[in-house]
Design an enzyme around this catalytic site. Structure first.
Site, short mmCIF file in Angstrom:
data_model
loop_
_atom_site.label_atom_id
_atom_site.label_comp_id
_atom_site.label_asym_id
_atom_site.label_seq_id
_atom_site.Cartn_x
_atom_site.Cartn_y
_atom_site.Cartn_z
N ASN A 13 46.58 44.16 44.33
CA ASN A 13 46.06 44.85 43.14
C ASN A 13 46.04 46.32 43.57
O ASN A 13 45.31 46.68 44.49
CB ASN A 13 44.66 44.33 42.86
N CYS A 74 36.06 47.06 38.21
CA CYS A 74 37.23 46.53 38.93
C CYS A 74 36.79 46.21 40.36
O CYS A 74 36.46 47.13 41.13
CB CYS A 74 38.34 47.59 38.92
N GLY A 75 36.78 44.94 40.71
CA GLY A 75 36.29 44.51 42.03
C GLY A 75 37.21 44.94 43.16
O GLY A 75 36.77 45.50 44.17
N ASN A 76 38.52 44.70 42.99
CA ASN A 76 39.45 45.13 44.05
C ASN A 76 39.49 46.65 44.13
O ASN A 76 39.58 47.22 45.22
CB ASN A 76 40.85 44.58 43.77
N ASN A 170 39.95 39.35 30.31
CA ASN A 170 40.90 38.99 31.36
C ASN A 170 40.97 37.46 31.36
O ASN A 170 40.01 36.79 30.98
CB ASN A 170 40.41 39.52 32.70
N GLU A 188 45.66 40.40 33.36
CA GLU A 188 44.65 41.47 33.24
C GLU A 188 44.77 42.28 31.97
O GLU A 188 45.83 42.87 31.70
CB GLU A 188 44.75 42.40 34.45
N ARG A 189 43.67 42.35 31.27
CA ARG A 189 43.52 43.25 30.13
C ARG A 189 43.73 44.69 30.61
O ARG A 189 43.27 45.06 31.70
CB ARG A 189 42.09 43.07 29.62
N CYS A 198 42.85 39.80 41.18
CA CYS A 198 41.81 40.48 40.40
C CYS A 198 40.45 40.13 41.02
O CYS A 198 40.08 38.95 41.07
CB CYS A 198 41.88 40.02 38.95
N THR A 200 37.13 40.98 40.14
CA THR A 200 36.11 40.42 39.25
C THR A 200 36.57 39.05 38.75
O THR A 200 35.73 38.18 38.45
CB THR A 200 35.83 41.36 38.05
#
Ligand SMILES: N[C@@H](CCC[C@H](N)C(=O)O)C(=O)O
Length: 257
Positions: A13, A74-76, A170, A188-189, A198, A200
């Protein structure tokens, strides 16, 4: 004026990172962000992240999807931003920062970044899917043919369909490998395609699998197209706290725009 950018990736990502502590980036320029993320005419990325000053915390995260719009967590990207802050010397191995969904604690050890995610206490268990918000909205559903599956077409149909419609969600397709391992592919949206991973999204999958009784474990490995992530959490009567997303985050290259 030329601006230095950095390209980072977390399990594939990928993000353009900009140090905006001097407020030099044109923040409301949607076209500029989208063009920098364009894979043919720009640097190429799933999103763009600004690192900004914060009055009381280590820094602030401002996140844009590849379409140029600011979006939810965004987690990543958060994990990559922690690695970027460490590289800049803004932090030393530990961080507390603000993102759109609130405060995040994080720690970095070599290439591995641990990011604390928001607590989750609302999970919707529907007949064919689970829906939850882990900082970003996530639809989670099983798909046994996960390796040979048109994620873009099937994901877009769900993302644009009811009940999500224009605002969207998402979409994560999951296959159970064992009680500690799940295979995940995500539409992913804001990228409007599959991304290689992704953060999250895998967090949502781990919590959803626990919530619906597919696992009793609280440390789950998620296999994504771009590599493996881990999610750990505490569960209390269907609510989840002390949620951590763990995995690699790496600098790819840097340049000038
Ligand atoms: N790649 C992300 C999720 C980014 C936000 C998402 N595209 C949305 O708009 O909801 C992650 O690693 O969490």
């Amino acid at each position: 004026m030329q601006q230095t950018f950095y390209k980072y990736q977390g399990t594939g990502n990928d993000f353009v990172m900009i140090d905006n502590r001097q407020q030099t980036f044109d923040k409301n320029n949607t076209k500029l962000v989208a063009s920098l993320c364009d894979r043919r005419f720009g640097i190429g990325a799933d999103g763009l992240i600004l690192l900004e000053n914060h009055d009381n915390l280590d820094f602030k995260m401002v996140y844009y999807n590849a379409d140029g719009n600011q979006s939810s967590m965004c987690g990543n990207g958060g994990r990559c931003l922690v690695a970027f802050a460490n590289q800049l010397g803004v932090i030393k191995n530990k961080a507390v920062f603000e993102a759109i969904d609130g405060l995040h604690h994080a720690a970095i050890n070599g290439d591995i970044v641990k990011l604390q995610m928001q607590n989750v206490d609302v999970i919707e268990n529907h007949r064919q899917h689970v829906f939850l918000d882990t900082g970003s909205p996530h639809h989670v559903q099983f798909e046994n043919q996960i390796e040979d599956f048109d994620i873009k077409t099937k994901g877009a149909k769900i993302r644009y369909g009811a009940p999500y419609n224009k605002a969207g969600s998402n979409v994560n397709f999951v296959k159970k490998i064992s009680s500690t391992e799940f295979r995940v592919r995500t539409y992913e949206r804001g990228v409007e395609d599959e991304t290689l991973s992704c953060g999250t999204g895998v967090t949502a999958v781990a919590l959803a699998m626990h919530y619906i009784g597919e696992t009793e474990k609280n440390l789950i490995t998620l296999h994504t197209q771009g590599g493996d992530l881990q999610v750990s959490f505490n569960a209390e009567n269907g609510a989840y706290n002390n949620v951590w997303l763990i995995g690699p985050a790496k600098l790819v290259f840097q340049g000038k725009i």
